[in-house]
Write an enzyme that holds these catalytic residues in place. Structure first.
Site, PDB file in Angstrom:
ATOM      1  CG  HIS A   1     -16.485 -22.150  32.991  1.00 27.49           C
ATOM      2  ND1 HIS A   1     -16.816 -22.325  31.603  1.00 27.49           N
ATOM      3  CD2 HIS A   1     -15.747 -24.081  33.287  1.00 27.49           C
ATOM      4  CE1 HIS A   1     -16.775 -23.508  30.728  1.00 27.49           C
ATOM      5  NE2 HIS A   1     -15.800 -24.568  31.752  1.00 27.49           N
TER       6      HIS A   1
ATOM      7  N   GLY B   1     -28.312 -12.567  31.243  1.00 26.88           N
ATOM      8  CA  GLY B   1     -28.055 -11.492  31.892  1.00 26.88           C
ATOM      9  C   GLY B   1     -27.847 -11.713  33.554  1.00 26.88           C
TER      10      GLY B   1
ATOM     11  CG  MET C   1     -22.554 -16.887  24.799  1.00 16.73           C
ATOM     12  SD  MET C   1     -22.045 -17.747  25.826  1.00 16.73           S
ATOM     13  CE  MET C   1     -22.907 -19.420  25.140  1.00 16.73           C
ATOM     14  NE  ARG C   2     -19.516 -11.730  19.728  1.00 16.15           N
ATOM     15  CZ  ARG C   2     -19.198 -11.630  17.824  1.00 16.15           C
ATOM     16  NH1 ARG C   2     -18.776 -12.413  17.246  1.00 16.15           N
ATOM     17  NH2 ARG C   2     -20.603 -12.386  17.570  1.00 16.15           N
TER      18      ARG C   2
ATOM     19  CG  ASN D   1     -23.955 -14.588  36.234  1.00 10.95           C
ATOM     20  OD1 ASN D   1     -23.599 -14.762  37.638  1.00 10.95           O
ATOM     21  ND2 ASN D   1     -24.456 -15.864  35.959  1.00 10.95           N
TER      22      ASN D   1
HETATM   23  C1  GRF Z   1     -23.262 -18.433  33.103  1.00 14.98           C
HETATM   24  O1  GRF Z   1     -23.828 -19.767  33.461  1.00 14.98           O
HETATM   25  C2  GRF Z   1     -21.959 -18.373  33.246  1.00 14.98           C
HETATM   26  O2  GRF Z   1     -21.166 -19.036  34.192  1.00 14.98           O
HETATM   27  C3  GRF Z   1     -21.342 -18.748  31.360  1.00 14.98           C
HETATM   28  O3  GRF Z   1     -22.853 -18.128  30.558  1.00 14.98           O
HETATM   29  C4  GRF Z   1     -23.766 -18.647  31.842  1.00 14.98           C
HETATM   30  C5  GRF Z   1     -24.436 -16.852  31.357  1.00 14.98           C
HETATM   31  O4  GRF Z   1     -26.255 -16.883  32.258  1.00 14.98           O
HETATM   32  N1  GRF Z   1     -20.774 -18.357  31.214  1.00 14.98           N
HETATM   33  P1  GRF Z   1     -25.912 -15.530  32.565  1.00 14.98           P
HETATM   34  O5  GRF Z   1     -26.115 -14.396  31.146  1.00 14.98           O
HETATM   35  O6  GRF Z   1     -25.314 -14.633  33.626  1.00 14.98           O
HETATM   36  O7  GRF Z   1     -27.494 -15.710  33.402  1.00 14.98           O
END
Ligand code: GRF
Length: 202
Positions: free
Chosen positions: A111, A14, A92-93, A16
């Protein structure tokens, strides 16, 4: 004016999500995280949400016989919390039709590669293995494919000769944390127009 309400879907650490929370606090993003939903009870994203008194909900896919039923539960939760934009942050889905139909052009994903290069689970590893000189990150609307929807924003980073997956991922992640909020802000301001595959920023 009321703030854009975000429903964040996350499966893991998490970071992001945290960047979005921090950018809102720093007045760089005019939105509000209405709810964080995870398919993984141990996702650190849930703890981050709780730390900020944001509703944190685990919805267990295994409790539902079909993906459609699971997604209906996710939709119920998003609706209860009046989410207007769904933000996938390390979710992740693959999003299915039920959720897509409920939020047409209102689901964003990030991504860690310059799409359409290196879609899938290992964007950074694949970029290093291929030998590209530049990679980066992409924010896009979600469609039924894997990392295929219309591209909103991209940021480029160099790939250095001695990079491995982790060092490249770290460089990209820094940019992810800025870029996602920029894309959400554009959405919040009504500045994204979709013309077929293309996003026009107005
Ligand atoms: C990030 O690298 C994002 O681009 C990808 O999954 C990762 C998630 O990281 N879709 P976080 O859980 O936000 O730290």
């Amino acid at each position: 004016m009321s703030k854009l309400r975000l429903g964040v879907l996350a499966s893991g650490r998490g970071s992001n999500l945290q960047a979005i929370i921090d950018n809102i606090a720093a007045n760089k993003l005019d939105a509000e995280v209405a709810v964080v939903i995870s398919d993984n009870p141990d996702a650190f994203a849930l703890e981050r949400a709780r730390n900020h008194r944001i509703p944190a909900v685990h919805i267990k896919p295994g409790d539902y016989r079909e993906k459609e039923e699971y997604e209906k539960a996710v939709i119920d939760c998003l609706r209860e919390n009046r989410a207007e934009l769904v933000v996938l942050a390390g979710y992740m889905r693959l999003v299915g039709k039920v959720l897509l139909d409920e939020y047409p052009n209102r689901i964003m994903n990030i991504h860690p590669a310059l799409l359409p290069s290196f879609p899938g689970l290992h964007g950074q590893r694949d970029a290093v293995a291929y030998g590209v000189k530049y990679s980066g990150c992409t924010i896009h609307f979600v469609d039924e494919g894997m990392d295929t929807g219309p591209i909103i924003l991209q940021e480029v980073v160099p790939v250095l000769q001695d990079d491995d997956e982790d060092s490249l991922a770290a460089r990209i992640l820094k940019e992810e944390h800025k870029l996602y909020s920029k894309a959400i802000q554009l959405f919040a301001e009504g500045k994204l127009r979709i013309e077929g595959r293309k996003i026009i920023i107005i």
